[in-house]
Structures are given as structure tokens and as C-alpha cells.
Design a protein around this motif. Structure first.
Motif, short mmCIF file in Angstrom:
data_model
loop_
_atom_site.label_atom_id
_atom_site.label_comp_id
_atom_site.label_asym_id
_atom_site.label_seq_id
_atom_site.Cartn_x
_atom_site.Cartn_y
_atom_site.Cartn_z
N ASN A 522 11.88 16.31 -3.61
CA ASN A 522 10.88 16.74 -4.59
C ASN A 522 10.93 18.25 -4.72
O ASN A 522 10.62 18.98 -3.78
N THR A 524 9.19 20.03 -6.95
CA THR A 524 8.05 20.60 -7.67
C THR A 524 7.20 21.51 -6.79
O THR A 524 6.33 22.21 -7.29
N PHE A 525 7.46 21.48 -5.48
CA PHE A 525 6.78 22.44 -4.60
C PHE A 525 7.72 22.74 -3.43
O PHE A 525 8.68 22.01 -3.19
C1 LIG Z 1 6.46 15.64 -6.17
O1 LIG Z 1 5.33 16.29 -5.66
C2 LIG Z 1 4.29 16.43 -6.60
C3 LIG Z 1 3.23 17.32 -5.97
O2 LIG Z 1 2.84 16.79 -4.75
C4 LIG Z 1 3.78 15.06 -7.00
O3 LIG Z 1 2.77 15.19 -7.97
C5 LIG Z 1 4.94 14.26 -7.57
O4 LIG Z 1 4.53 12.95 -7.82
C6 LIG Z 1 6.10 14.23 -6.61
N1 LIG Z 1 7.26 13.61 -7.25
C7 LIG Z 1 7.95 12.65 -6.69
C8 LIG Z 1 9.13 12.13 -7.46
O5 LIG Z 1 7.68 12.20 -5.58
#
Ligand SMILES: *[C@@H]1O[C@H](CO)[C@@H](O)[C@H](O)[C@H]1NC(C)=O
Ligand SMILES: *[C@@H]1O[C@H](CO)[C@@H](O)[C@H](O)[C@H]1NC(C)=O
Ligand SMILES: *[C@@H]1O[C@H](CO)[C@@H](O)[C@H](O)[C@H]1NC(C)=O
Ligand SMILES: *[C@@H]1O[C@H](CO)[C@@H](O)[C@H](O)[C@H]1NC(C)=O
Ligand SMILES: *[C@@H]1O[C@H](CO)[C@@H](O)[C@H](O)[C@H]1NC(C)=O
Ligand SMILES: *[C@@H]1O[C@H](CO)[C@@H](O)[C@H](O)[C@H]1NC(C)=O
Ligand SMILES: *[C@@H]1O[C@H](CO)[C@@H](O)[C@H](O)[C@H]1NC(C)=O
Ligand SMILES: *[C@@H]1O[C@H](CO)[C@@H](O)[C@H](O)[C@H]1NC(C)=O
Length: 572
Positions: A522, A524-525
């Protein structure tokens, strides 16, 4: 390779006032000390003091030959900033040689405690020390003072000399925060193959990043973008922890450039009217190159060659790391989307060059010299995918597939001179590709099952966070459908993976060069939630991926051996 831990090196920075010469700060040489258009007249700055330098508001950028450096009248008497200093981007190091390394920092004058804005017209002086232990209580090996100023965006670059082979770098400054320890950076050296920044409009507004509403064009633009990327705490930590060896690709300047133009703004000779941004390509490139040299801990290789970043690192007898510039230095016309058909008709021309004649000769001489001096491995760091990649009938003409005779010259040099243990590293493509190096379509000498007849290996890596070339956000399952087709069409391609963002590591000793690819779950962070998607072994003397490739199984992507027949290791 692994450096031993003594002596420790510390780069300690503190605001410090003293008289000195600007030219000792290598950032003023950006990129080229002796050409008036390309560097600051530091003697003049030193002599006359500092006047407010030109600050073109990037939003108001207009076409024309803007001034990218100081334009003051130098009538003030010289004086030095006496207030506080903010080391806004911590410290970094780069281009390690056996007894020296480049150190980098940025020292910005701070507002006073009463809130008064700093006077940016005066230079800041910083002192540095390199010592044998972290708290500088041992022997001081190298020290000095350097001026920086608005002219170079407050950057400081020095070469710390007099080090002993096997040094370990541990940088610190007053700005270092202990929370950075959470990041995992076990590498001895970081190699970056380009696209460190993107010059595009930018989509970071929703996370508070300043965007311009147009592509980067002025030096102020490029500095700001580099500044933004370098606020990423993992990146800061990686720069502090180990030296980086970097080369630029296209996006440090613009999309798909060649020596006289780019997809988004045409050749200066053709006229600025073609340019979407209004900036002539040459001016834009000059601004980008200057900002890159200010912000990156990279050496100026040749003071007589303003654009040269191609350079070689001899790392003992273990390896030569040869870094090329297939992108900005002297590349012949590339695919800029409107001319794909045309470039397709010339892709095989013998007179097409990715590097230019001078660099190509230097490259061939360097790998030959590496063999002659008895170095075990030749690792070639460069931008674009080398191995032929039939993408369901089309080829990426912006990669080596658009410069086929040039690729053949490389393969000829390596094979005809029996240069063993050559490993090419590639970036650019936003996907993972691992191949045996062989002549394209060679079904007589090269056997894709055993690897017999291969003349080296290519490891191409994906982007850390930028979207996949298979489709941004594509799932592993969907990416594997594409990988299956590509593997089927391209016998040299031994592994294809197009979903995960990540990086790969090389671990090298005289008998093995091992590559481990990492995929992050992931992006996104910031997190350490990644896994080893595939691991490859190259044995010294074999000039191919060891069989079974990736030990016969991978956790992501598709192996040639999974799609085609079983493979075995026949030790050739
Ligand atoms: C990645 O992390 C974000 C923030 O915690 C979350 O919203 C998102 O669902 C995650 N994506 C996956 C593919 O797990
Ligand atoms: C120093 O610079 C950093 C990075 O830009 C910033 O976050 C911090 O607020 C600055 N500190 C001061 C005292 O201005
Ligand atoms: C850090 O990365 C290295 C190499 O990838 C790995 O061997 C090690 O286990 C990692 N350590 C942590 C704490 O994640
Ligand atoms: C560059 O020039 C070509 C050929 O004249 C033209 O087709 C293309 O649109 C131009 N590109 C830009 C960004 O203006
Ligand atoms: C490059 O080679 C092609 C094919 O031989 C030829 O048509 C063309 O004129 C050459 N270009 C230059 C600039 O020499
Ligand atoms: C290899 O074969 C493919 C498919 O026939 C062809 O498109 C490509 O041009 C060939 N490559 C070279 C270097 O001749
Ligand atoms: C490379 O991998 C092989 C096989 O797992 C192992 O024997 C060797 O020690 C590794 N070498 C390095 C330098 O990582
Ligand atoms: C690989 O060989 C095994 C044993 O001979 C066989 O069962 C299997 O089907 C083969 N796999 C492929 C992909 O041909």
C-alpha cells in the motif's frame, strides 16, 4: 559489497560566520564553473557583496530568455547573515569514491524571534566537520566553511576528502529527528536511475502540495519541485543514511526529450510558439539541469563538459558501476507521440545514437578497462529498458527499441571483447522486467530455457510510487494477464511484473550478484508493508540468470518458465 564501520564519518553543520570564497561551495558550479551562462561568477559575488538576485515569479513566467541567475548591481558592501539558519532538508551524501564523498545540505536564513523576515540578500556561512566518530570527539578528518546564498537556493555541496577506504557514512545536523529511525535503509549505496521528480502539472494539491497549473519551466519551478519531493521523510532518511549515485532520465527536465526538443515543447530553433509552456526547450533544460545540480549530491564530472553526468565508480576489484546518460546528453530524435510513425521508420538506422559518439566511446572503453583491471562485475546503470520488448506488436521507441543499431553496437562490444559479468540496470518504465541479455530474435545462439548463449543480464525496476505502465492501480491478477502475453512473445524476458510499486536491491560478492525485488502492499501512506516478490541469482562467469530462474517461483508477476517449458540449470 559492505563497508566496514570504521572510521565513522559525521557531517556536522552549524550556522557560522567567516570570510571565505563562494566557489568552494560546489552548488555555485551548477552545472558548469567556467561557462558564464551556466554558473555564477563567484569571484564577483565575493568581491562586491550580495545584492537581491532575480526572482521571477513562476506564475507570471513569460516567454523569452529569462535570467536564471543573479542580476544585481553588487553595490552593497559585503556582509554575512548573522541570524538563525534552518537546515530545511537535513543532509545528504553522494558519489562516493574510495577516499572522498560529496556532502550536501541546505541552509536557509530564519526569521528573527520577533518574527522579522530574514534578509535574503546576504549570504549564509556554514561550517562542516568530518570526524572519525559520531559525536566528533575523535580525529577530525576534513572540515571547512562554505557560503551559500539565494543564488543557489541556499544549497551547499562540498567534497569531504581524506577518508579511508571502507568508510561508513552517518550524517547528522541539528535538524535530524530521531523518529526517522523507523525507516529501513540497510543499503550501502542507493542508485537512482532517473525520474526523481516529475515536471508535469502535479496532482498533489489535495495533500497540500503547491502546483503551478502548468509544467515546470523556470529554475524557480524546478527548485520548488525538488524541494517538495525532498520533504518526504523516507527519502530524507535514505539520503542521510547512505550515499546516492543518481542519473537523470526525462522527467527531471521534460517528457520524452531528445537533444533538441521534447514531447511538450519543441526545439528552440523551431521557435517558442510551439511551446505549450511558452519556454523554449533549451532554456527549460538549462533551468532543470542547474536545479538538479544544486539539489542532488552529484559530482561535476568534467568541468569542460557542461551536460556530462555519465561517470564510473570503481568499487575495489569487485565491480565497476558505470552510470550512463541515454537521455539528456546527446540523444537523437525520439518518439514524441506525434511522430511515432516516423521514428518507427528510422528506428534501425545505424547513425542513430542514444548517448552521442563521445559517451558511447567512453562507455565501451570503460567496460573494457574494467575487464582489463580485473574487476569481477560490470554493473551499468542507465535509464531505459534495453532488451527488445515486443508489446503485442508495438515497441517502445523511446527505449533502446527505438535505437536498435546502437543496441547492437553495445551487444557487439560486450560479446566480441568477451566482457563477462555485465549486468544492465534500467528504470523509466514503471514496471519490472528481468531478462537474459541476448541479440533480439536470436534463436540460434541463445536458448531461453537454459539461458545458454546469453551475454549478460538486465534488471529493470519499477517506480517507487508512480503509476504502473500497465495501467495505474492495476491489480496483480489483471497485470499478470498482460505479463503472460508479453512473456509468450518475448523469449529473453524471464520475468514480468506490472502491478506492484517498489524497488530492488542488489547484493554482490565475487561469486554472486543477487537481485531481490520488493513490492509494497500500500503506497498511499508511509509504511514498511512490503514483500520480496522475486529473487534472482547471477553466478560469476555464467552471463545469464541462474536456472531455475528466480528459484522456480515468484510471489508476483509471471516467469518465462511458468508460461513455457520447464527449465534447468546447465551451468553455461
Ligand atoms: C491503503 O491504505 C489506505 C489508508 O489506510 C486505505 O484507505 C486503503 O484502503 C489501503 N489500500 C489497500 C489496497 O489496502
Ligand atoms: C525549517 O524547515 C522545515 C522544512 O521546511 C520546516 O518544516 C520548519 O518549520 C522550519 N523551521 C523553522 C523554525 O522555520
Ligand atoms: C530491512 O531490509 C533488509 C533488506 O531488505 C531486510 O533484510 C531486513 O529484514 C529489514 N529489516 C526490517 C527491520 O524490516
Ligand atoms: C511540436 O512540433 C510538431 C511538428 O511541427 C507538432 O506536431 C507538435 O504539436 C509540436 N508540439 C508542441 C507541444 O507544440
Ligand atoms: C542516417 O542514415 C539513414 C539511413 O542510412 C540516412 O538515410 C540518413 O540520411 C542518415 N542521416 C544522417 C543525418 O546522416
Ligand atoms: C524481431 O522480430 C520482430 C517480430 O518479427 C520484429 O518486429 C522486430 O523488428 C525484430 N527485431 C529486430 C531487431 O530485428
Ligand atoms: C546469492 O544467493 C545465493 C543463493 O541463494 C547465495 O548462496 C549467495 O550467498 C548470495 N550471495 C549474495 C552476495 O547475496
Ligand atoms: C514441467 O515438468 C513437469 C515434470 O516433467 C511436468 O509435470 C509439468 O507439466 C511441466 N510444466 C510445464 C509448464 O511444462
Amino acid at each position: 559489497m559492505r563497508f566496514s564501520c570504521v572510521p565513522l564519518v559525521q557531517f556536522s553543520l552549524a550556522g557560522f560566520a567567516a570570510a571565505n570564497f563562494f566557489h568552494r561551495n560546489l552548488a555555485y558550479h551548477s552545472p558548469f564553473a567556467t561557462h558564464p551562462q551556466l554558473a555564477h561568477d563567484t569571484a564577483k559575488i565575493n568581491e562586491n557583496g550580495i545584492q537581491r538576485r532575480q526572482d521571477i515569479d513562476s506564475a507570471a513566467f513569460r516567454d523569452g530568455h529569462y535570467t536564471t541567475f543573479y542580476g544585481g548591481d553588487f553595490s552593497n558592501t559585503p556582509f554575512i547573515w548573522g541570524g538563525g539558519v534552518n537546515f530545511t532538508h537535513a543532509v545528504a551524501s553522494g558519489d562516493p569514491f574510495d577516499t572522498s564523498v560529496l556532502l550536501w545540505t541546505r541552509a536557509v536564513p530564519l526569521s528573527s524571534s520577533s518574527g522579522a523576515l530574514p534578509n535574503v540578500d546576504v549570504p549564509v556561512c556554514v561550517a562542516y566537520q568530518v570526524g572519525t566518530n559520531p559525536d566528533l570527539t575523535g580525529r577530525i578528518i576534513s572540515y571547512g566553511e562554505r557560503f551559500t546564498s539565494y543564488d543557489v537556493d541556499w544549497t551547499v555541496k562540498v567534497e569531504a576528502t581524506g577518508l579511508k577506504g571502507g568508510y561508513k557514512i552517518l550524517l547528522s545536523s541539528r535538524m535530524v529527528q530521531s523518529t526517522l529511525r523507523a525507516h529501513n535503509t540497510t543499503a550501502d549505496i542507493f542508485i537512482h536511475l532517473g525520474d526523481y521528480i516529475y515536471e508535469s502539472l502535479g496532482n498533489g494539491a489535495h495533500i497540500g502540495r503547491q502546483t503551478l497549473g502548468r509544467e515546470l519551466a523556470t529554475i524557480k519551478d524546478y527548485r520548488q519541485r525538488l524541494n517538495q519531493y525532498r520533504t518526504d521523510q523516507s527519502l530524507v532518511y535514505a539520503h542521510m543514511h547512505a550515499p546516492w549515485i543518481t542519473v537523470w532520465d526525462d522527467h527531471e527536465v521534460s517528457d520524452n526529450p531528445w537533444k533538441a526538443g521534447t514531447a511538450d515543447s519543441n526545439d528552440t530553433a523551431v521557435g517558442c510558439a510551439f511551446s505549450a509552456s511558452g519556454a523554449c526547450f533549451t532554456d527549460r533544460k538549462l533551468a532543470a539541469v542547474r536545479a538538479y545540480h544544486e539539489w542532488m549530491p552529484i559530482r561535476q564530472v568534467d568541468p569542460q563538459d557542461k551536460l556530462r553526468i555519465w561517470r564510473n565508480f570503481q568499487i575495489g576489484k569487485l565491480l565497476d558501476l558505470t552510470m550512463l546518460d541515454t537521455r539528456q546528453y546527446d540523444r537523437d530524435i525520439t518518439d514524441m507521440y506525434y511522430n511515432t510513425e516516423y521514428v518507427n521508420t528510422i528506428a534501425a538506422f545505424a547513425n542513430r545514437s542514444l548517448m552521442g559518439a563521445a559517451q558511447e566511446k567512453w562507455f565501451f572503453d570503460t567496460v573494457s578497462e574494467s575487464k582489463n583491471r580485473g574487476a569481477v562485475w560490470r554493473v551499468v546503470g542507465q535509464q531505459i529498458v534495453f532488451t527488445q520488448l515486443n508489446e503485442l506488436g508495438a515497441f517502445d521507441l523511446d527505449a533502446w527499441d527505438g535505437y536498435r543499431a546502437n543496441r547492437k553496437r553495445v551487444l557487439d562490444h560486450i560479446s566480441q571483447n568477451r566482457i563477462s559479468n555485465t549486468v544492465i540496470l534500467s528504470g523509466d518504465s514503471h514496471a519490472n522486467w528481468v531478462s537474459d541479455l541476448a541479440y533480439p530474435n536470436d534463436t540460434t545462439t541463445y536458448d531461453p530455457i537454459s539461458g545458454k548463449g546469453a551475454i549478460g543480464v538486465e534488471f529493470a525496476g519499477t517506480a517507487v510510487t508512480s503509476g504502473s505502465s500497465f495501467g495505474s492501480g492495476i491489480t496483480p491478477t489483471a497485470a499478470n494477464v498482460i505479463s503472460n502475453q508479453l512473456i509468450d512473445l518475448n523469449p529473453d524476458l524471464q520475468w514480468s511484473e506490472g502491478s506492484y510499486r517498489g524497488f530492488f536491491t542488489l547484493s554482490i560478492d565475487p561469486n554472486h550478484l543477487n537481485a531481490t525485488y520488493y513490492g509494497m502492499n500500500n503506497i498511499t501512506f508511509a509504511n514498511l508493508d512490503g514483500f520480496a516478490t522475486a529473487q534472482f541469482v547471477v553466478k560469476a562467469g555464467q552471463n545469464k540468470l541462474s536456472r531455475p530462474v528466480a528459484g522456480g517461483s515468484v510471489l508476483a508477476g509471471v516467469l518465462q518458465a511458468q508460461v513455457n517449458v520447464n527449465s534447468t540449470d546447465d551451468n553455461h
